[in-house]
Design a protein around this motif. Sequence first.
Motif, mmCIF file in Angstrom:
data_model
loop_
_atom_site.group_PDB
_atom_site.id
_atom_site.type_symbol
_atom_site.label_atom_id
_atom_site.label_comp_id
_atom_site.label_asym_id
_atom_site.label_seq_id
_atom_site.Cartn_x
_atom_site.Cartn_y
_atom_site.Cartn_z
ATOM 1 N N LYS A 241 -28.581 19.503 -45.265
ATOM 2 C CA LYS A 241 -29.845 19.107 -45.892
ATOM 3 C C LYS A 241 -29.682 17.847 -46.735
ATOM 4 N N LEU A 242 -28.481 17.639 -47.274
ATOM 5 C CA LEU A 242 -28.235 16.425 -48.050
ATOM 6 C C LEU A 242 -28.052 15.195 -47.165
ATOM 7 N N GLY A 243 -27.958 15.411 -45.859
ATOM 8 C CA GLY A 243 -27.842 14.299 -44.933
ATOM 9 C C GLY A 243 -26.435 13.953 -44.507
ATOM 10 N N GLN A 370 0.262 12.956 -49.704
ATOM 11 C CA GLN A 370 -0.782 12.735 -50.691
ATOM 12 C C GLN A 370 -2.151 12.764 -49.997
ATOM 13 N N VAL A 371 -2.980 13.699 -50.395
ATOM 14 C CA VAL A 371 -4.343 13.805 -49.867
ATOM 15 C C VAL A 371 -5.296 13.818 -51.055
ATOM 16 N N SER A 372 -6.310 12.985 -50.997
ATOM 17 C CA SER A 372 -7.304 12.931 -52.073
ATOM 18 C C SER A 372 -8.345 14.026 -51.836
ATOM 19 N N VAL A 373 -8.496 14.939 -52.806
ATOM 20 C CA VAL A 373 -9.429 16.067 -52.689
ATOM 21 C C VAL A 373 -10.450 15.991 -53.811
ATOM 22 N N GLY A 374 -11.722 16.007 -53.444
ATOM 23 C CA GLY A 374 -12.819 16.063 -54.408
ATOM 24 C C GLY A 374 -13.623 17.322 -54.217
ATOM 25 N N SER A 375 -14.438 17.660 -55.199
ATOM 26 C CA SER A 375 -15.197 18.912 -55.116
ATOM 27 C C SER A 375 -16.616 18.737 -55.621
ATOM 28 N N VAL A 376 -17.515 19.500 -54.988
ATOM 29 C CA VAL A 376 -18.916 19.588 -55.398
ATOM 30 C C VAL A 376 -19.273 21.063 -55.465
ATOM 31 N N LEU A 377 -19.765 21.521 -56.623
ATOM 32 C CA LEU A 377 -20.113 22.923 -56.823
ATOM 33 C C LEU A 377 -21.617 23.037 -57.034
ATOM 34 N N PHE A 378 -22.242 24.017 -56.373
ATOM 35 C CA PHE A 378 -23.678 24.215 -56.562
ATOM 36 C C PHE A 378 -23.971 25.659 -56.964
ATOM 37 N N ASP A 379 -25.211 25.884 -57.452
ATOM 38 C CA ASP A 379 -25.585 27.196 -57.969
ATOM 39 C C ASP A 379 -26.447 27.962 -56.977
ATOM 40 N N THR A 392 -17.640 12.770 -56.448
ATOM 41 C CA THR A 392 -18.753 11.818 -56.553
ATOM 42 C C THR A 392 -18.542 10.637 -55.619
ATOM 43 N N LYS A 393 -17.327 10.109 -55.625
ATOM 44 C CA LYS A 393 -17.018 8.954 -54.771
ATOM 45 C C LYS A 393 -17.193 9.295 -53.291
ATOM 46 N N LEU A 394 -16.662 10.457 -52.889
ATOM 47 C CA LEU A 394 -16.738 10.845 -51.474
ATOM 48 C C LEU A 394 -18.161 11.156 -51.052
ATOM 49 N N LEU A 395 -18.918 11.845 -51.915
ATOM 50 C CA LEU A 395 -20.286 12.189 -51.560
ATOM 51 C C LEU A 395 -21.136 10.934 -51.413
ATOM 52 N N ASN A 396 -20.897 9.951 -52.265
ATOM 53 C CA ASN A 396 -21.652 8.687 -52.149
ATOM 54 C C ASN A 396 -21.336 7.972 -50.837
ATOM 55 N N GLN A 397 -20.136 8.158 -50.316
ATOM 56 C CA GLN A 397 -19.776 7.538 -49.039
ATOM 57 C C GLN A 397 -20.458 8.235 -47.874
ATOM 58 N N LEU A 398 -20.714 9.516 -48.045
ATOM 59 C CA LEU A 398 -21.176 10.343 -46.913
ATOM 60 C C LEU A 398 -22.681 10.459 -46.792
ATOM 61 N N CYS A 399 -23.401 10.250 -47.886
ATOM 62 C CA CYS A 399 -24.873 10.387 -47.790
ATOM 63 C C CYS A 399 -25.579 9.508 -48.820
#
Length: 399
Positions: A241-243, A370-379, A392-399
């Motif tokens: 849904k976020l694209g 070395q792997v860069s891991v980011g996280s997004v948590l929702f309610d 934040t950086k990865l999500l901005n790249q993806l949508c």
Amino acid sequence: MTEKPRSGYTLPVFATASALAALQWLKQRQAIAPNAAPEMIASVMVDLINPDRTVEIAIEQVSGINETTALAITRSDPGDNLDLTRNTPIWALVELSRGARELFSNPYPLTPNPSAEEQITLKGGEGIGRIVEAQGKAAIYAYARQLLQGNLARLLTPEERITVTIILPEGRQLADRTSNAAFGVVEGLSLLGTSGISQPLSASGQLDISLEELKEKIKQLNNSPVLVFCIGENGLNFALKLGISPERLVKTANWLGPMLVEAGTQGLREILLFGYHGKLMKLAGGIFHTHHHLADGRQEIFTAHCAKIGLPTPVLQRVFAQSTADAALNYLRASDGENGSNWVEQVYESIAQAIDDRCQNYIYNQIQQQVSVGSVLFDRQRQIIVKSKIGTKLLNQLC
């Protein structure tokens, strides 16, 4: 060669089996002498509809309540699955009536060929969840309704009507150990699914299948470095849904540790973890298999991060006493509203950073990559609570 894990059946199948047994008992009762007892019903045949297959389901108990009402019980068997509903009882209470009795008070004639929806009323009893957004409607979803109505209608004559109440005596207690409430289902479990077959997604044999799917997904990326690990179906749906492109998405079960390591082994250098906070925060405590049967620790993890940012002892005690991650979040949100503080932001930033750090260290300790891991948590409302710096950086790249 890895032995394929045994599949079982979903809850709607067992609910349907119970209802069939109760209805069969009533039909037998009608057909025999007044003082005779119906035959024992040890099993029933259920048409799964999806897939196109008929299976035999054992019946634990069936008994009449009175001449027009019967109760039957089955027990869930999800196959080789770490499923909390394993062996839980599923009751069906069936009340049978004949439309002809209602003609004297009903000015409208009976439908000559009634639909299954007209003949069969489905109700959710104790332990069946309620859908908050549907004003408390029973959480009996489309496939379960199709299964119940399709199987039961075959036993009814045109003038007969039945009311079927599905009961899960252990449903409320089991629901407290799920994230159902996070997605708007309260007070019990859902009769959910699109198939009668329970695929063993959390069984150990499934891990090899998941790893192969991950390898294939990485090959299809054509050297692009980013994948999104969606924790469960809800994470996957929200990400779409976020694209975020489906090509970037990997739906993970509970085997996050091996999946992270395999991704690094296959050359992936950036991973975004996207999931419900009550599941994903386990990683902040170093729990890399997230099924509750093996480990939980959410209360401890949440409370530890509250202590880390310096919350007062009475607040820590209240947080630790909350029964779910949602309850702890809501308590902190209410406290922020009363005090003008920003505890939720601070606590979840700390949790998200810990998730990233733990995952990166876990991968490095296993394969020295070395792997860069980011996280997004929702309610539970599918509102993002926090994005880590890398997230934040990865999500901005993806949508």
